[in-house]
Design a protein around this motif. Structure first.
Motif, PDB file in Angstrom:
ATOM      1  N   GLY A  60      30.436  41.610  29.573  1.00  0.00           N
ATOM      2  CA  GLY A  60      31.402  40.818  28.817  1.00  0.00           C
ATOM      3  C   GLY A  60      31.790  39.544  29.543  1.00  0.00           C
ATOM      4  O   GLY A  60      31.102  39.096  30.461  1.00  0.00           O
ATOM      5  N   SER A  61      32.900  38.956  29.129  1.00  0.00           N
ATOM      6  CA  SER A  61      33.405  37.717  29.731  1.00  0.00           C
ATOM      7  C   SER A  61      34.296  38.071  30.923  1.00  0.00           C
ATOM      8  O   SER A  61      35.345  38.706  30.751  1.00  0.00           O
ATOM      9  CB  SER A  61      34.193  36.907  28.702  1.00  0.00           C
ATOM     10  N   ILE A  62      33.882  37.662  32.120  1.00  0.00           N
ATOM     11  CA  ILE A  62      34.579  38.010  33.352  1.00  0.00           C
ATOM     12  C   ILE A  62      35.246  36.754  33.930  1.00  0.00           C
ATOM     13  O   ILE A  62      34.592  35.712  34.064  1.00  0.00           O
ATOM     14  CB  ILE A  62      33.604  38.591  34.396  1.00  0.00           C
ATOM     15  N   PRO A  63      36.541  36.824  34.271  1.00  0.00           N
ATOM     16  CA  PRO A  63      37.205  35.649  34.856  1.00  0.00           C
ATOM     17  C   PRO A  63      36.564  35.234  36.175  1.00  0.00           C
ATOM     18  O   PRO A  63      36.252  36.076  37.022  1.00  0.00           O
ATOM     19  CB  PRO A  63      38.654  36.123  35.065  1.00  0.00           C
ATOM     20  N   THR A  64      36.360  33.943  36.330  1.00  0.00           N
ATOM     21  CA  THR A  64      35.901  33.390  37.606  1.00  0.00           C
ATOM     22  C   THR A  64      37.098  33.349  38.558  1.00  0.00           C
ATOM     23  O   THR A  64      38.240  33.592  38.154  1.00  0.00           O
ATOM     24  CB  THR A  64      35.356  31.974  37.400  1.00  0.00           C
ATOM     25  N   PRO A  65      36.887  33.033  39.840  1.00  0.00           N
ATOM     26  CA  PRO A  65      38.042  32.887  40.745  1.00  0.00           C
ATOM     27  C   PRO A  65      39.074  31.886  40.213  1.00  0.00           C
ATOM     28  O   PRO A  65      40.281  32.139  40.299  1.00  0.00           O
ATOM     29  CB  PRO A  65      37.388  32.402  42.046  1.00  0.00           C
ATOM     30  N   LEU A  66      38.598  30.758  39.654  1.00  0.00           N
ATOM     31  CA  LEU A  66      39.527  29.802  39.058  1.00  0.00           C
ATOM     32  C   LEU A  66      40.226  30.421  37.858  1.00  0.00           C
ATOM     33  O   LEU A  66      41.435  30.238  37.657  1.00  0.00           O
ATOM     34  CB  LEU A  66      38.781  28.535  38.627  1.00  0.00           C
ATOM     35  N   GLY A  67      39.468  31.181  37.064  1.00  0.00           N
ATOM     36  CA  GLY A  67      40.052  31.841  35.902  1.00  0.00           C
ATOM     37  C   GLY A  67      41.141  32.826  36.295  1.00  0.00           C
ATOM     38  O   GLY A  67      42.193  32.902  35.639  1.00  0.00           O
ATOM     39  N   LYS A  68      40.915  33.589  37.363  1.00  0.00           N
ATOM     40  CA  LYS A  68      41.923  34.544  37.829  1.00  0.00           C
ATOM     41  C   LYS A  68      43.196  33.832  38.263  1.00  0.00           C
ATOM     42  O   LYS A  68      44.311  34.310  38.015  1.00  0.00           O
ATOM     43  CB  LYS A  68      41.360  35.380  38.975  1.00  0.00           C
ATOM     44  N   PHE A  69      43.027  32.677  38.919  1.00  0.00           N
ATOM     45  CA  PHE A  69      44.191  31.901  39.345  1.00  0.00           C
ATOM     46  C   PHE A  69      44.993  31.421  38.143  1.00  0.00           C
ATOM     47  O   PHE A  69      46.226  31.545  38.103  1.00  0.00           O
ATOM     48  CB  PHE A  69      43.729  30.707  40.188  1.00  0.00           C
ATOM     49  N   VAL A  70      44.297  30.878  37.142  1.00  0.00           N
ATOM     50  CA  VAL A  70      44.974  30.379  35.951  1.00  0.00           C
ATOM     51  C   VAL A  70      45.656  31.516  35.197  1.00  0.00           C
ATOM     52  O   VAL A  70      46.791  31.387  34.734  1.00  0.00           O
ATOM     53  CB  VAL A  70      43.980  29.641  35.032  1.00  0.00           C
ATOM     54  N   LEU A  71      44.963  32.659  35.060  1.00  0.00           N
ATOM     55  CA  LEU A  71      45.537  33.806  34.351  1.00  0.00           C
ATOM     56  C   LEU A  71      46.789  34.328  35.046  1.00  0.00           C
ATOM     57  O   LEU A  71      47.743  34.751  34.386  1.00  0.00           O
ATOM     58  CB  LEU A  71      44.498  34.921  34.237  1.00  0.00           C
ATOM     59  N   CYS A  72      46.777  34.310  36.378  1.00  0.00           N
ATOM     60  CA  CYS A  72      47.935  34.782  37.136  1.00  0.00           C
ATOM     61  C   CYS A  72      49.176  33.972  36.792  1.00  0.00           C
ATOM     62  O   CYS A  72      50.289  34.511  36.718  1.00  0.00           O
ATOM     63  CB  CYS A  72      47.623  34.700  38.629  1.00  0.00           C
ATOM     64  N   ARG A  73      49.000  32.667  36.561  1.00  0.00           N
ATOM     65  CA  ARG A  73      50.130  31.808  36.189  1.00  0.00           C
ATOM     66  C   ARG A  73      50.408  31.849  34.697  1.00  0.00           C
ATOM     67  O   ARG A  73      51.549  31.658  34.254  1.00  0.00           O
ATOM     68  CB  ARG A  73      49.827  30.358  36.622  1.00  0.00           C
TER      69      ARG A  73
END
Length: 334
Positions: A60-73
């Motif tokens: 599926g669609s997996i968050p990248t490191p940048l994606g994880k940072f954005v999702l955290c905020r």
């Protein structure tokens, strides 16, 4: 003003939906969008932040490191915005009179339920929201976006109940039937076994929480491994009638041209039918009183369910064969 702010937060809500569902397709269904529209929106967001937020993997669609940072905020902002809008809408509704916000994963009993609720509370502004995901509806209860939801819990795949949500059981165990083409060789049989449908293509809705998990468990226990097609219930109706697939269905499913509904031998697949409301502390008066009264909501839902259960030939005959069983959810009167 709130509407404008909500629109500005929609991009963050879209990112959270993709991360939660693990799929752009599933997230689009959850958000009520088309997949191409959400894909375009995701590209715009990635252009704005300057990097890729999700990688497309086999799972599926997996968050990248940048994606994880954005999702955290993003998650706390989305939660706060949702609460703000819901509370503002509730305040506006209270100022204008009683209101009742109902939701459901979908059932033939819903129209009768709404009809009874409008008759019971003629002065209330009653609205309805449908979603294939029971978890989404339960979260909407917890965040005060809905007052009551009618959902199902697939046997062997328990729902995650958010804090502050109270459950009321309508039917402890509702057997799930199978829909197949009226021209199918087995269509004339009153009860079908999984074994005789082992070589069929089965269609399941991947956005319906627990549906595929429950069906896979039943297949495994029966020792069969049929072909599976993923799609929504609207697509399934046409494909079933055309003889392309068979599909699990509610026993209250209405008759449709070219399609028959039959019970499965031994009732291996079942769900629990639930009404969910917000918890109220002892002696507290809900903001929407007297509209949001769980006992009244459940009574009207039970009457509506009984109506469609008795109107279904397949379900009525199932009841008659099980008239000595303590598993009956309630007495059905002709």
């Amino acid at each position: 003003m709130l509407r404008r702010v909500e629109l500005e937060v929609r991009h963050l809500r879209a990112l959270c939906a993709i991360a939660d569902t693990g799929s752009v397709h599933k997230a689009a269904r959850q958000l009520g969008m088309t997949q191409p529209s959400l894909t375009t929106q995701l590209r715009r967001i990635e252009q704005a932040v300057g990097g890729q937020l999700f990688s497309r993997e086999r799972t599926g669609s997996i968050p990248t490191p940048l994606g994880k940072f954005v999702l955290c905020r993003a998650r706390p902002l989305v939660a706060e915005m949702t609460a703000l809008v819901s509370e503002a809408q509730a305040a506006a509704s209270r100022a204008g009179g009683e209101y009742l916000r109902i939701g459901s994963t979908g059932s033939p009993a819903v129209p009768g339920w709404l009809r009874r609720l409008r008759a019971r509370f003629p002065e209330a502004d009653t609205t309805f929201h449908m979603d294939a995901s029971a978890h989404t509806l339960l979260r909407m209860i917890a965040s005060n976006q809905l007052d009551a939801v009618f959902v199902h819990e697939v046997e062997g795949s328990p729902l995650r109940i958010p804090d502050g949500v109270e459950l009321h059981v309508l039917v402890e165990r509702e057997p799930q039937f199978v829909a197949l083409s009226a021209t199918h060789p087995a269509a004339s049989r009153p009860v079908l076994s999984l074994a005789e449908l082992a070589h069929e293509r089965w269609m399941v809705d991947p956005t319906a929480d627990g549906e595929w998990t429950g069906l896979r468990r039943v297949f495994t226990e029966a020792g069969i491994s049929p072909r599976v097609v993923h799609g929504d219930n609207l697509a399934a109706a046409d494909l079933v009638a055309a003889g392309e697939v068979v599909a699990p269905c509610q026993p209250t499913a209405p008759a449709r041209p070219g399609r028959v509904v039959r019970p499965l031998l031994g009732d291996p697949l079942a769900v629990r039918l639930l009404l969910a409301t917000r918890e109220t502390t002892a002696g507290a008066v809900p903001d929407t009183a007297p509209v949001i009264e769980p006992a009244a909501l459940l009574a009207d839902l039970e009457a509506a369910y009984r109506e469609v259960a008795w109107a279904s030939d397949a379900y009525r005959h199932w009841y008659q064969r099980h008239d000595d069983s303590s598993s009956l959810p309630f007495t059905v009167v002709a």
